[in-house]
Design an enzyme around this catalytic site. Sequence first.
Site, mmCIF file in Angstrom:
data_model
loop_
_atom_site.group_PDB
_atom_site.id
_atom_site.type_symbol
_atom_site.label_atom_id
_atom_site.label_comp_id
_atom_site.label_asym_id
_atom_site.label_seq_id
_atom_site.Cartn_x
_atom_site.Cartn_y
_atom_site.Cartn_z
ATOM 1 N N CYS A 75 -6.231 -0.031 6.852
ATOM 2 C CA CYS A 75 -5.928 0.541 5.542
ATOM 3 C C CYS A 75 -7.037 1.530 5.151
ATOM 4 O O CYS A 75 -8.220 1.172 5.121
ATOM 5 C CB CYS A 75 -5.821 -0.573 4.498
ATOM 6 S SG CYS A 75 -5.455 0.044 2.836
ATOM 7 N N ASP B 100 0.400 3.777 1.679
ATOM 8 C CA ASP B 100 0.358 4.360 3.023
ATOM 9 C C ASP B 100 1.769 4.674 3.533
ATOM 10 O O ASP B 100 2.645 3.809 3.528
ATOM 11 C CB ASP B 100 -0.341 3.359 3.966
ATOM 12 C CG ASP B 100 -0.721 3.987 5.290
ATOM 13 O OD1 ASP B 100 0.174 4.559 5.960
ATOM 14 O OD2 ASP B 100 -1.901 3.909 5.671
ATOM 15 N N HIS C 146 -2.187 -4.113 4.929
ATOM 16 C CA HIS C 146 -2.028 -3.711 6.328
ATOM 17 C C HIS C 146 -3.397 -3.439 6.934
ATOM 18 O O HIS C 146 -4.335 -3.049 6.244
ATOM 19 C CB HIS C 146 -1.113 -2.492 6.451
ATOM 20 C CG HIS C 146 -1.691 -1.226 5.872
ATOM 21 N ND1 HIS C 146 -2.211 -0.211 6.648
ATOM 22 C CD2 HIS C 146 -1.854 -0.824 4.592
ATOM 23 C CE1 HIS C 146 -2.643 0.762 5.865
ATOM 24 N NE2 HIS C 146 -2.442 0.423 4.609
ATOM 25 N N ARG D 91 2.917 4.870 6.300
ATOM 26 C CA ARG D 91 3.338 4.136 7.497
ATOM 27 C C ARG D 91 3.816 2.716 7.186
ATOM 28 O O ARG D 91 4.144 1.953 8.089
ATOM 29 C CB ARG D 91 2.171 4.084 8.493
ATOM 30 C CG ARG D 91 1.719 5.456 8.960
ATOM 31 C CD ARG D 91 0.366 5.409 9.637
ATOM 32 N NE ARG D 91 -0.691 5.029 8.697
ATOM 33 C CZ ARG D 91 -1.978 4.927 9.019
ATOM 34 N NH1 ARG D 91 -2.357 5.158 10.255
ATOM 35 N NH2 ARG D 91 -2.869 4.585 8.109
ATOM 36 N N CYS E 199 0.841 -1.195 0.000
ATOM 37 C CA CYS E 199 0.000 0.000 0.000
ATOM 38 C C CYS E 199 0.885 1.257 0.000
ATOM 39 O O CYS E 199 1.989 1.258 0.536
ATOM 40 C CB CYS E 199 -0.902 0.007 1.235
ATOM 41 S SG CYS E 199 -2.076 1.397 1.261
HETATM 42 CO CO CO Z 1 -3.465 1.137 3.002
#
Ligand code: CO
Length: 216
Positions: free
Chosen positions: A101, A44, A98, A46, A42
Amino acid sequence: MKTLSSLFENNRNWAQKVNREDPEFFTALSNQQNPEYLWIGCSDSRVPANEIIGLRPGEVFVHRNIANMVIHTDMNCLSVIQYAVDVLKVKHIIVCGHYDCGGVKGAMSNQSNGLVDNWLRHIRDIYAKYETTLNAIEDEKSRTEKLCEINVIEQVANVCHTTIVQDAWKRGQELAVHGWIYALQNGLLQDLHVCVRELDELSAIYRLAIDGELGG
Ligand code: CO
């Protein structure tokens, strides 16, 4: 603030540090890359691939998009897979989702987020496919977690269904496709045990993982 100077300073410090530890590092890497892994994760912020699995530059080929999806008509993702498999000859493709998400959560809500809703539509389709299983989970957090896991499993199947991966297996190339999930709360990865190494394994593993208990 036109130049984002702090980031350049970070970069210089990092390059110096790497150079101190291994003066040959950049010279060697500039000549070739030889990663064993393709990471599909992803976007993302993080969930940074290299950091999570403790790999240095040159060790993992990376494709990231919102909600770690492998869509059959996405030339971007397909090109990454093709180059990784045919040219770099990676031995492992890791689809890593994750929990928490935003893409998965967005697909589960009725709120509009603009253009990205068209991308998240693929996750809505997955929800529809497993609606009975998902709706049976009363707790919303658990239901979201389950969809995050199912999404990874679906994307593992999508990777395996590509002509790229199937052709590699047909010519006897060593290639395993894995499905993992990452927890933002503790930084730990979990294997969803959906590893596929050949075409024959695909349907059975896929079915078992969706129906049975996931992870531990
Ligand atoms: Co995500």
